[in-house]
Design an enzyme around this catalytic site. Sequence first.
Site, short mmCIF file in Angstrom:
data_model
loop_
_atom_site.label_atom_id
_atom_site.label_comp_id
_atom_site.label_asym_id
_atom_site.label_seq_id
_atom_site.Cartn_x
_atom_site.Cartn_y
_atom_site.Cartn_z
N ASP A 1 0.91 -1.21 0.12
CA ASP A 1 0.06 0.04 0.11
C ASP A 1 0.87 1.16 0.06
O ASP A 1 1.97 1.34 0.99
CB ASP A 1 -1.09 0.06 1.29
CG ASP A 1 -1.96 1.12 1.09
OD1 ASP A 1 -3.03 0.86 0.39
OD2 ASP A 1 -1.85 2.19 1.65
N ASN B 1 -2.27 12.63 -3.57
CA ASN B 1 -3.22 13.36 -4.54
C ASN B 1 -3.73 14.68 -4.18
O ASN B 1 -3.92 15.46 -5.38
CB ASN B 1 -4.55 12.46 -4.86
CG ASN B 1 -4.19 11.14 -5.88
OD1 ASN B 1 -3.37 11.23 -6.58
ND2 ASN B 1 -4.79 10.13 -5.45
N HIS C 1 -4.44 14.55 -9.19
CA HIS C 1 -4.80 13.34 -9.57
C HIS C 1 -3.92 12.72 -10.87
O HIS C 1 -3.38 11.51 -11.00
CB HIS C 1 -6.29 12.89 -10.07
CG HIS C 1 -7.03 12.89 -8.79
ND1 HIS C 1 -7.09 11.87 -7.90
CD2 HIS C 1 -7.91 13.77 -8.39
CE1 HIS C 1 -7.81 12.03 -6.98
NE2 HIS C 1 -8.52 13.48 -7.19
N ASP D 1 -1.43 9.31 -10.60
CA ASP D 1 -1.48 8.52 -11.76
C ASP D 1 -0.06 8.17 -12.02
O ASP D 1 0.43 6.80 -12.21
CB ASP D 1 -2.24 8.66 -12.91
CG ASP D 1 -3.75 8.91 -12.45
OD1 ASP D 1 -4.09 8.18 -11.53
OD2 ASP D 1 -4.56 9.29 -13.45
N ARG E 1 10.22 -11.46 -11.90
CA ARG E 1 11.33 -12.00 -12.88
C ARG E 1 11.10 -13.35 -13.32
O ARG E 1 11.49 -13.58 -14.54
CB ARG E 1 12.84 -11.76 -12.29
CG ARG E 1 13.12 -10.48 -11.78
CD ARG E 1 14.48 -10.44 -11.47
NE ARG E 1 14.59 -11.00 -10.22
CZ ARG E 1 14.73 -10.32 -8.87
NH1 ARG E 1 14.53 -9.12 -8.95
NH2 ARG E 1 14.94 -11.01 -7.76
N GLU F 1 -4.40 2.49 -4.45
CA GLU F 1 -2.96 2.53 -4.46
C GLU F 1 -2.41 1.30 -3.66
O GLU F 1 -1.38 1.04 -3.32
CB GLU F 1 -2.69 3.59 -3.49
CG GLU F 1 -3.03 3.46 -2.12
CD GLU F 1 -4.47 3.90 -1.67
OE1 GLU F 1 -4.80 4.29 -0.42
OE2 GLU F 1 -5.24 4.23 -2.66
#
Length: 401
Positions: A267, A275, A280, A284, A299, A311
């Site tokens: 998180d 934000n 915003h 992004d 990987r 998020e």
Amino acid sequence: MSSSSQFGHSRIGRYARQLDAGIGWLRFQGDMEREYALQIDRDERRPAMVGAVFSLAFIILFGISDFVRLPLVARFPDLTADMWGILTSRWVAVLFLLGCLYICHRQGGASRAAPLSVAAVLTLAVSGAVSVCLYKRNHLGHAEFAQLLFVMGAFSPLGLRFRHSIALATGVVVLTFSLRYWLLPAELREQQFNAMLLLTLIFSAVGGYLRERAHREQFLLRGILKEQALRDPLTGLANRRGLDEQLEIIRQQARRENVPVGLLLLDVDFFKRYNDRYGHQAGDLALQRVAACLDAFARRPLDMACRMGGEEFALVLYDCGVTSLKDRADALCPDVQGLCIDHATSDICAFVTVSIGGVLLQPQETAWSALDRADQLLYEAKREGRNRTSVERVLPVAAVA
């Protein structure tokens, strides 16, 4: 398949890349050709069975009609060699097709659509060519141009790809010519028919090429739609639906190999403040950079990075024990911070950071249960100050998926 290849950070998926590259040679790149072949077999297995049954009925019908047209019943068993040849070609074809159908039915899910279609077309072509030649040699009524249908049948949607269809149709033409030159005297070999046979091959091949090209385009378009349904449009990672689908595959593979699977839940710290402070659009862009960092940790072929929503992200790590899971989580935190994304409203750092909770999947555990346990550890990491990891130290009952 790796997270990067299937749900990678690139906004263009592998189906779209293949569509952009073109399919003029009717062949996809890499494993996609095998995937297409498997799809063809699944789609066309039933039509191939129906086609073989129709071929069988077709041969039996004409075999029965032989007794009426010749007439064989009145002459039996004093038949000429040609009459025996006609009967033999009919009933050998019947027995051969019955054997093919039996094998296909017994082997069920095996890949049998293409071989069955080849067997049906070749059987019809050989039986038909022998019968027509022998009928013609005995000055009996015959439907010579029906042989053109066998060439066209090679390009029917019965599980054959174009290169197989063209090889089969060419084989039918060669067999037909060979039987005509073997069984018919020169005066009965019509050059007009030979030309018609070749023209039928050419026009059928053009139609078969266009049909497969359109079918391959539809295959890619369906793949693009599926990728879009399983991918987060902002970051290019898998979305929650993609995680649910892929996680089941990972669990089954890990169960077969008896290896552990780790799950990290991340998180972004104080992202609402970010934000509010930067807007915003900047939010992004920050999520995209975090996603790229996370994707770099996926990987191996069965590793997977995912955006759960907002998020929140997840990382699935195949063949990853407790120690390795802890090490990967501890490496991920400073890597995100090292992106140096300014975050002036964070209480803990001048840059964007993440908190992480990690668990090992337990035997028979659902994705919901594993995510719930990881979420509890993520909450613990936040409660202890954020920008840190909290990984479960309890080993699973057995190394599983």
